[in-house]
Design an enzyme around this catalytic site. Structure first.
Site, PDB file in Angstrom:
ATOM      1  N   GLU A 137       0.873  -1.189   0.000  1.00  0.00           N
ATOM      2  CA  GLU A 137       0.000   0.000   0.000  1.00  0.00           C
ATOM      3  C   GLU A 137       0.897   1.222   0.000  1.00  0.00           C
ATOM      4  O   GLU A 137       1.888   1.255   0.730  1.00  0.00           O
ATOM      5  CB  GLU A 137      -0.880  -0.006   1.264  1.00  0.00           C
ATOM      6  CG  GLU A 137      -1.627   1.292   1.494  1.00  0.00           C
ATOM      7  CD  GLU A 137      -2.397   1.319   2.839  1.00  0.00           C
ATOM      8  OE1 GLU A 137      -2.767   0.241   3.361  1.00  0.00           O
ATOM      9  OE2 GLU A 137      -2.611   2.434   3.348  1.00  0.00           O
ATOM     10  N   GLU A 142      -2.327  12.023   2.866  1.00  0.00           N
ATOM     11  CA  GLU A 142      -3.108  11.513   3.997  1.00  0.00           C
ATOM     12  C   GLU A 142      -2.911  12.415   5.203  1.00  0.00           C
ATOM     13  O   GLU A 142      -1.834  12.972   5.417  1.00  0.00           O
ATOM     14  CB  GLU A 142      -2.682  10.082   4.346  1.00  0.00           C
ATOM     15  CG  GLU A 142      -3.652   9.395   5.297  1.00  0.00           C
ATOM     16  CD  GLU A 142      -3.288   7.952   5.604  1.00  0.00           C
ATOM     17  OE1 GLU A 142      -2.137   7.569   5.391  1.00  0.00           O
ATOM     18  OE2 GLU A 142      -4.178   7.224   6.085  1.00  0.00           O
TER      19      GLU A 142
END
Ligand SMILES: *[C@@H]1O[C@H](CO)[C@@H](O)[C@H](O)[C@H]1NC(C)=O
Ligand SMILES: *[C@@H]1O[C@H](CO)[C@@H](O)[C@H](O)[C@H]1NC(C)=O
Length: 324
Positions: A137, A142
Site C-alpha cells: 500500500e 493523507e
C-alpha cells in the site's frame, strides 16, 4: 568490419540514452467526467471503522456528492443532513480505479482536498491482487482533523524497513513499513513544504503532487500552486513523454529498497481517493486535535455545516509508464 562497427555504434546510441534518461510515456489521463468511467464507487463498510456511508455512483450523482464538468471533478461528504444514530454514517465517497499500474509516474493536479475536524481523506494506491498487505500500500496524501503537514507512507508485508537518512526534504516519522508492527503505523514521512495539507493547501489553491514509483525508489514531490519552480511538464499535466526527476529538486519523501526487497513487497496497484470521518485515526486523534468538546461521532452526526469544505476537487490525474 566497418559495417559491424557501425552497427555496434547504432546499438550503443539506441540503448545508452534510453537507460540514462528513463523516459515515461502517457498511459492514462483523467479529467472531469473521465473519473466516472475509470473508477468504481465503493459501497462497503469502511475498513478503518469511520462514521461514513460510502454511496454508489448513481447516488453520488443524484445527490451531487460527485460532480464533474469539462474542467473539474469534485467529490465530497454530505453537508446538509443530520445523521441518525442508527445510520451507517455520513454519506461520503470512496473511489477505486478499475486499472492497476506497477512502475509508473502519477501526476495529480489538485485544487482542493477535504479539510476540517473529523475528516480523514486519502489519495493512495493498493495492490489489485492482495490480499492486503501483500503487494503493498502506498499512501500519497493523507492526514486527519486540522493537520497541516501531509504524511506519505508505505504499508507492507514483513521485512521492509527504511533507512533514517534518505534524499528527501520531509521528516521521518517511522521507519518500519511492516503492517503487522506498531499497530499498522507503516513507514511515514511528513512533508515540510508549507501548505502541503488541509486548509493551508486549500487556501493556497492546492498544487501538484508527483509520485515516481520504480525499482530504484518511490518518491513524492509537492509543488504548491504559487511555487516559482514548477516544472513545465508538471504544470502542463497532459504530456506525451516525461522524464521524471529532471530538475525537480529534492523530493518531499523518498522510500528506497536497501532494506526492503521491492519486487516481493510491491505489485500493480489501483488508485483510490476517499474521504472517511472519525474511525481508527481521525476518531482516535479527535479529542486532542483542537476539535472538541464532544466526541467525533456526535460531531459528524450533528454538525453538517462543518463538512462544507470536506471535498476533493481534482483538475487532472495523469499516469505515465516506462518507455519500452
Ligand atoms: C453540484 O456541485 C457543484 C460543485 O460543487 C456545484 O457547482 C453545483 O452548483 C452543484 N449543483 C447543485 C444542483 O447543487
Ligand atoms: C529480508 O530482506 C532482505 C533484503 O532487503 C533479504 O536479504 C533477507 O533475506 C530478507 N530476510 C528474510 C527473512 O526474508
Amino acid at each position: 568490419m566497418l559495417s559491424q562497427n557501425f552497427f555496434s555504434i547504432l546499438i550503443a546510441l539506441k540503448f545508452i540514452p534510453t537507460a540514462l534518461s528513463q523516459s515515461y510515456t502517457q498511459n492514462a489521463h483523467f479529467k472531469g467526467r473521465d473519473f466516472f468511467g475509470a473508477f468504481n464507487w465503493e459501497t462497503f463498510d469502511d475498513p478503518t471503522h469511520g462514521r461514513v456511508n460510502f454511496v454508489d455512483q448513481g447516488t453520488a450523482l443524484n445527490t451531487n456528492l460527485s460532480y464533474a464538468d469539462n474542467d473539474v471533478f469534485i467529490m465530497r461528504a454530505d453537508y446538509h443532513q443530520i445523521v441518525p444514530s442508527y445510520a451507517r454514517g455520513r454519506d461520503s465517497i470512496r473511489i477505486t480505479s478499475h486499472d492497476a499500474w506497477g512502475d509508473s509516474l502519477l501526476i495529480l493536479d489538485l485544487a482542493h482536498m477535504p479539510e476540517g475536524c473529523a475528516t480523514w481523506p486519502a489519495y493512495w494506491t493498493i495492490s489489485k491482487n492482495g490480499p492486503w498487505p501483500q503487494g503493498g500500500e502506498m499512501d500519497i496524501i493523507e492526514g486527519v482533523n486540522l493537520n497541516s503537514n501531509n504524511l506519505a507512507s508505505l504499508h507492507t508485508t514483513t521485512n521492509c524497513t527504511m533507512p533514517q537518512t534518505r534524499d528527501q526534504s520531509g521528516q521521518v516519522i517511522s521507519t518500519n513499513c511492516d503492517a503487522a508492527v506498531n499497530y499498522n503505523q507503516g513507514c511515514g514521512v511528513a512533508s515540510t513544504t508549507p501548505n502541503s495539507y488541509g486548509s493551508g493547501f486549500n487556501n493556497n489553491g492546492g498544487g501538484w503532487i508527483a509520485t515516481w514509483r520504480s525499482p530504484n525508489a518511490i518518491s513524492h514531490w509537492f509543488w504548491p500552486r504559487n511555487a516559482p519552480n514548477v516544472p513545465d511538464e508538471i504544470r502542463q499535466g497532459d504530456c506525451g513523454v516525461v522524464t521524471p526527476g529532471d530538475n525537480w529538486g529534492t523530493p518531499d519523501a523518498t522510500f528506497v529498497w536497501s532494506q526492503c526487497d521491492y519486487n516481493s513487497h510491491f505489485d500493480p496497484h489501483q488508485i483510490i481517493f476517499d474521504l472517511t470521518l472519525c474511525g481508527d485515526w481521525a476518531g482516535n486523534a479527535f479529542p486532542t486535535a483542537g476539535c472538541g468538546p464532544g466526541n467525533c461521532q456526535d460531531f459528524v452526526d450533528n454538525t453538517p455545516d462543518a463538512f462544507q469544505n470536506a471535498f476533493w476537487e481534482i483538475n487532472s490525474l495523469t499516469i505515465y509508464t516506462p518507455q519500452s
